[in-house]
Design an enzyme around this catalytic site. Structure first.
Site, PDB file in Angstrom:
ATOM      1  N   HIS A 307       0.818  -1.218   0.000  1.00 16.32           N
ATOM      2  CA  HIS A 307       0.000   0.000   0.000  1.00 16.32           C
ATOM      3  C   HIS A 307       0.853   1.269   0.000  1.00 16.32           C
ATOM      4  O   HIS A 307       1.917   1.319   0.621  1.00 16.32           O
ATOM      5  CB  HIS A 307      -1.034   0.000   1.129  1.00 16.32           C
ATOM      6  CG  HIS A 307      -0.506   0.024   2.520  1.00 16.32           C
ATOM      7  ND1 HIS A 307      -0.205   1.185   3.173  1.00 16.32           N
ATOM      8  CD2 HIS A 307      -0.228  -0.980   3.398  1.00 16.32           C
ATOM      9  CE1 HIS A 307       0.222   0.902   4.408  1.00 16.32           C
ATOM     10  NE2 HIS A 307       0.231  -0.405   4.570  1.00 16.32           N
ATOM     11  N   ASP A 319       6.165   0.735   6.492  1.00 14.69           N
ATOM     12  CA  ASP A 319       4.720   0.450   6.400  1.00 14.69           C
ATOM     13  C   ASP A 319       4.073   1.510   5.530  1.00 14.69           C
ATOM     14  O   ASP A 319       3.621   2.530   6.036  1.00 14.69           O
ATOM     15  CB  ASP A 319       4.125   0.427   7.809  1.00 14.69           C
ATOM     16  CG  ASP A 319       2.666   0.012   7.821  1.00 14.69           C
ATOM     17  OD1 ASP A 319       2.176  -0.484   6.792  1.00 14.69           O
ATOM     18  OD2 ASP A 319       2.022   0.196   8.864  1.00 14.69           O
ATOM     19  N   GLU A 353      -5.026   1.912   2.969  1.00 21.65           N
ATOM     20  CA  GLU A 353      -5.001   0.647   3.709  1.00 21.65           C
ATOM     21  C   GLU A 353      -5.172   0.895   5.188  1.00 21.65           C
ATOM     22  O   GLU A 353      -5.856   0.142   5.887  1.00 21.65           O
ATOM     23  CB  GLU A 353      -3.679  -0.086   3.444  1.00 21.65           C
ATOM     24  CG  GLU A 353      -3.635  -1.512   4.023  1.00 21.65           C
ATOM     25  CD  GLU A 353      -3.156  -1.584   5.482  1.00 21.65           C
ATOM     26  OE1 GLU A 353      -3.302  -2.643   6.099  1.00 21.65           O
ATOM     27  OE2 GLU A 353      -2.658  -0.557   6.011  1.00 21.65           O
ATOM     28  N   GLU A 354      -4.510   1.940   5.676  1.00 22.89           N
ATOM     29  CA  GLU A 354      -4.468   2.183   7.127  1.00 22.89           C
ATOM     30  C   GLU A 354      -5.842   2.514   7.699  1.00 22.89           C
ATOM     31  O   GLU A 354      -6.042   2.440   8.918  1.00 22.89           O
ATOM     32  CB  GLU A 354      -3.463   3.297   7.453  1.00 22.89           C
ATOM     33  CG  GLU A 354      -2.013   2.974   7.088  1.00 22.89           C
ATOM     34  CD  GLU A 354      -1.417   1.845   7.911  1.00 22.89           C
ATOM     35  OE1 GLU A 354      -2.113   1.300   8.779  1.00 22.89           O
ATOM     36  OE2 GLU A 354      -0.256   1.488   7.659  1.00 22.89           O
ATOM     37  N   ASP A 381       3.188  -6.542   3.394  1.00 17.18           N
ATOM     38  CA  ASP A 381       2.840  -5.446   4.306  1.00 17.18           C
ATOM     39  C   ASP A 381       3.291  -5.733   5.734  1.00 17.18           C
ATOM     40  O   ASP A 381       2.697  -5.282   6.702  1.00 17.18           O
ATOM     41  CB  ASP A 381       1.330  -5.182   4.254  1.00 17.18           C
ATOM     42  CG  ASP A 381       0.965  -3.883   4.981  1.00 17.18           C
ATOM     43  OD1 ASP A 381       1.873  -3.081   5.257  1.00 17.18           O
ATOM     44  OD2 ASP A 381      -0.229  -3.681   5.276  1.00 17.18           O
ATOM     45  N   HIS A 451       3.863   2.671  12.735  1.00 15.89           N
ATOM     46  CA  HIS A 451       2.936   3.787  13.001  1.00 15.89           C
ATOM     47  C   HIS A 451       3.550   4.844  13.925  1.00 15.89           C
ATOM     48  O   HIS A 451       2.828   5.476  14.700  1.00 15.89           O
ATOM     49  CB  HIS A 451       1.617   3.288  13.619  1.00 15.89           C
ATOM     50  CG  HIS A 451       0.824   2.412  12.717  1.00 15.89           C
ATOM     51  ND1 HIS A 451      -0.443   1.975  13.024  1.00 15.89           N
ATOM     52  CD2 HIS A 451       1.095   1.895  11.497  1.00 15.89           C
ATOM     53  CE1 HIS A 451      -0.902   1.212  12.042  1.00 15.89           C
ATOM     54  NE2 HIS A 451       0.012   1.139  11.103  1.00 15.89           N
TER      55      HIS A 451
END
Lengths: 492, 492
Positions: A307, A319, A353-354, A381, A451
């Site tokens: 993504h 990520d 995606e998140e 991912d 994140h």
């Protein structure tokens, strides 16, 4: 990656936009069409094929696998995916759903992939548009201390003057419910221990609504990580229907533990929380689709993916910039070698995606009509560190084929095939019976950076990315070029 | 710990203030005085003692060592040093030189140690008073990005509107000098690789003056750490006399690498730096001194130490709350067991170590008149993780004694004696020939947290602190109770 079982979204219908659908001209074979029924026949033919025949067929790809590996790991393409990722993330930065950065990222990739000589088109998607705004938190009692926070995606903000309230520290949902009467009017601090991401993320995802049910005015949740240097981690959270929406943010492991120790000593704790977070109307975005059309069965697809969006901290290098880059790189390698498989190789760089696999879900909704033509769906991912194995989900017969395929990776010593692959973005396909594959890497530190501001190019290694790219390209190419599609159980 | 070879300070003379000098009453032996000459005789007697006699004498302490270890690791004192440290750092927070927090910390410890039943007094010290003020940095070109920074101790501030300038990124002093003409009017970013703290800290300590010499307007220095989750680290820095003082701060490893990659691509980088840092007049502070007076040679001293001050980030739990706590705990253990050695056990909790060992240097200046009565000086300032060894600096004859002493630590498996101990605060004594000992712990991650927001109770472990306390107490007690002082070479 986002949480598992992300939030469902009601998404507006969209038109399929094929901006560039011309075939690449790198292969002499003419395009041949094949109906879905023919594909199903291929499936049933395959199931009757002898194991020894399959092994021999796959073994025939040893030379081409070696070529791909040589190009990716030792040849002209060495370190290319790393360089591409560095240039991309250094130029754009992070790319949260709905942001101008994500729009720029998609334009950047469209241009870069076009310049690479691959066919690329964009497919529109409506995506959530949450903005963080200004945010801060401070413990004011028993002493003044700034708390590093990151508001959680979809959280509401506080009033402009913030919320100042006494704190209730709990270590579990069970403790929260046992002490429900103490939560009224309080800021609930969750200091849950980290067990695993899959298990512990429930506190981030559902903490706010669970606390609101018992009267809390806000929640501060210990970041979902096994290790911290006072680093807050963000991520998506889900408000429950019919429950008051209260502001929610993650704090650091250190500060959660600090307040827990103070509470254990019977100390009164007061925190002031200010969050400018808000949700704007859905924004326009795109899945980015790159193809090498199959020469024999162009309607049949091996799909590779990662993504393009990220959270609004760090660089989104791990990520999932890395997953996106190796999914592009795989097609670059195949193109550079002048290869063209029987079936279409299609890389999809998902958007949003998140926010719960939004781009991927919309893609599935549109394309599931061609479900029987999807041979294999692949997702990277969980980082692009040193590859450990390919995770595979599919029928036993398909697994036997894949076991042969991964043997081709002996030159880079990644011949392991594991069961039960994960993948937020490919799960709708796998749940519908399409074989799925995920890249399993040396991810022991993945959640240290996930994140957070720590998700930068510093965690990436060029050689690791070479190996991931080689693995990704070999598996995709060989599966796309086998005589038959991977066998699957009859569809419901 | 601060940098090695910290800044020299001109410090005002101070009066010795012994607030509480009464003997503790936990031991029946009367105090006996002994002149310095007698101490020297003891030294020469000792050097003639046979190795087998020393071994037998030390081995006689096996039972008492076992008692100390049992109390610290398994008994009533189990986890006490950890609990004390948690309560102290949770209550006070960090404690930078000159701050109200440091003043509170000293008062807190004075009260806590008094309540513990130990004799404690304060010895005044004038210490530097640098304040960070508000600070921020932002890359504005080629794209907007906040840079996490920590201004360096003693740095001047910027004008209120900040400094906005183009960046020159270099990887070494050598590169800076080679590209001196490019540095004029620039903010110099040092992206030096981390080799070791001792070697690499030169960039933090001297980067500003080196850059100012070639015309730079400010410096941003890659934090001195082998690992980062976007975490800036602070520390002391030294302006060179006669060189313009320019603002200087540390940035994260990630941002230093980001700007280095951009510079490698030929991109122009502009940064705006705002720092409210300033130096106020020297402040009043104290070394905190705790004693168990020796029954036979009260004027002879085994000194244990750690420093109470910290940087103004995190909790200062590791650097050096832990070292201070085990140095107190060692005396608590000995007192709790009703032990009282021949010589005086003296714990000193230094002030303003981070500003260049200021409290310790003043202590040395005052007390060096009694140099010959200092038997052994001990310092714990490299963490209180699992103990690995005792580092020892002294004569060969003294080493032979210490080799016997550490054998007493067999029950906790820390019988290793290493050479060449370090220690900012005890180095003046060691340089004058006094035997010195430092605690060597499992410190592989020490610099991950050092001088950063990550220096909190999370990095501490109760059991590790039990072991450190036991080791510290056994070594101090036994050395203080041996018939003779440790032999040293004749003083110059």
């Amino acid at each position: 990656m986002a949480q598992k079982g992300g939030a469902p979204f009601l998404l507006s219908l969209f038109m399929f936009l094929s901006m560039l659908s011309s075939l690449c001209d790198c292969h002499p074979h003419p395009v041949q069409s094949m109906s879905s029924m023919a594909a199903v026949r291929a499936v049933s033919n395959h199931t009757t094929k002898k194991a020894s025949d399959i092994a021999a067929e796959v073994a025939g790809y040893a030379d081409v696998a070696k070529q791909i590996i040589d190009l990716a790991v030792f040849g002209a393409a060495q370190n290319r995916s790393y360089r591409r990722l560095a240039h991309f993330t250094d130029t754009i930065g992070n790319r949260v759903s709905g942001s101008q950065n994500l729009e720029m990222a998609i334009k950047y990739m469209y241009k870069a992939i076009t310049q690479d000589g691959l066919d690329v088109h964009l497919e529109p998607v409506k995506i959530p548009h949450w903005v963080r705004g200004k945010e801060s938190a401070e413990m004011t009692v028993p002493r003044a201390k700034n708390l590093a926070i990151l508001g959680l995606g979809s959280s509401v903000g506080t009033p402009p003057e913030g919320i100042e309230a006494e704190v209730l520290v709990v270590e579990s949902f069970e403790e929260l419910n046992r002490r429900a009467s103490e939560a009224v009017g309080r800021i609930v601090v969750f200091n849950q221990p980290f067990v695993s991401y899959g298990e512990t993320v429930a506190y981030r995802a559902f903490g706010a609504s669970e606390a609101a049910k018992v009267g809390a005015v806000a929640t501060l949740i210990r970041s979902i990580t096994p290790f911290s240097i006072n680093s807050p981690h963000t991520g998506w959270q889900d408000y429950k229907d019919g429950v008051k929406r209260i502001p929610t943010a993650c704090i650091t492991v250190e500060d959660a533990e600090l307040m827990w120790r103070m509470a254990q000593r019977g100390q009164r704790i007061v925190v002031r929380l200010t969050m400018g977070a808000k949700t704007l109307p859905d924004a326009d975005s795109f899945n980015t689709v790159v193809e090498i059309k199959g020469w024999q069965h162009p309607e049949q697809v091996v799909l590779l993916s990662g993504h393009l969006d990220s959270w609004d901290v760090g660089q989104g290098a791990m990520d999932d910039g890395g997953g996106a880059m190796i999914s592009w790189e795989a097609l670059s390698l195949i193109k550079d070698l002048g290869l063209r498989p029987r079936r279409t190789l299609r890389t999809v760089l998902w958007t949003a995606e998140e926010q719960g696999g939004v781009g991927a879900q919309q893609y599935f909704n549109i394309h599931k009509v061609n479900l029987s033509n999807f041979d294999l769906v692949m997702e990277s991912d969980l980082g692009t560190f040193a590859p450990m194995a390919l995770q595979f989900t599919g029928s036993e017969a398909a697994r036997k084929v894949m076991e042969e395929v991964v043997k081709l990776l002996a030159p880079i010593n990644t011949t392991k095939l594991e069961t039960h692959g994960e993948g937020t973005d490919i799960s709708p396909w796998m749940q519908s019976g399409v074989p799925g594959a995920s890249l399993h890497v040396a991810d022991s530190r993945y959640f240290w950076f996930h994140h957070s501001e720590g998700d930068t190019m510093m965690v990436q290694d060029p050689q690791d990315m070479n190996l991931c790219s080689a693995l990704w390209a070999v598996v995709a190419y060989v599966v796309a070029d086998l005589e038959d599609m991977l066998p699957r159980k009859p569809l419901d």
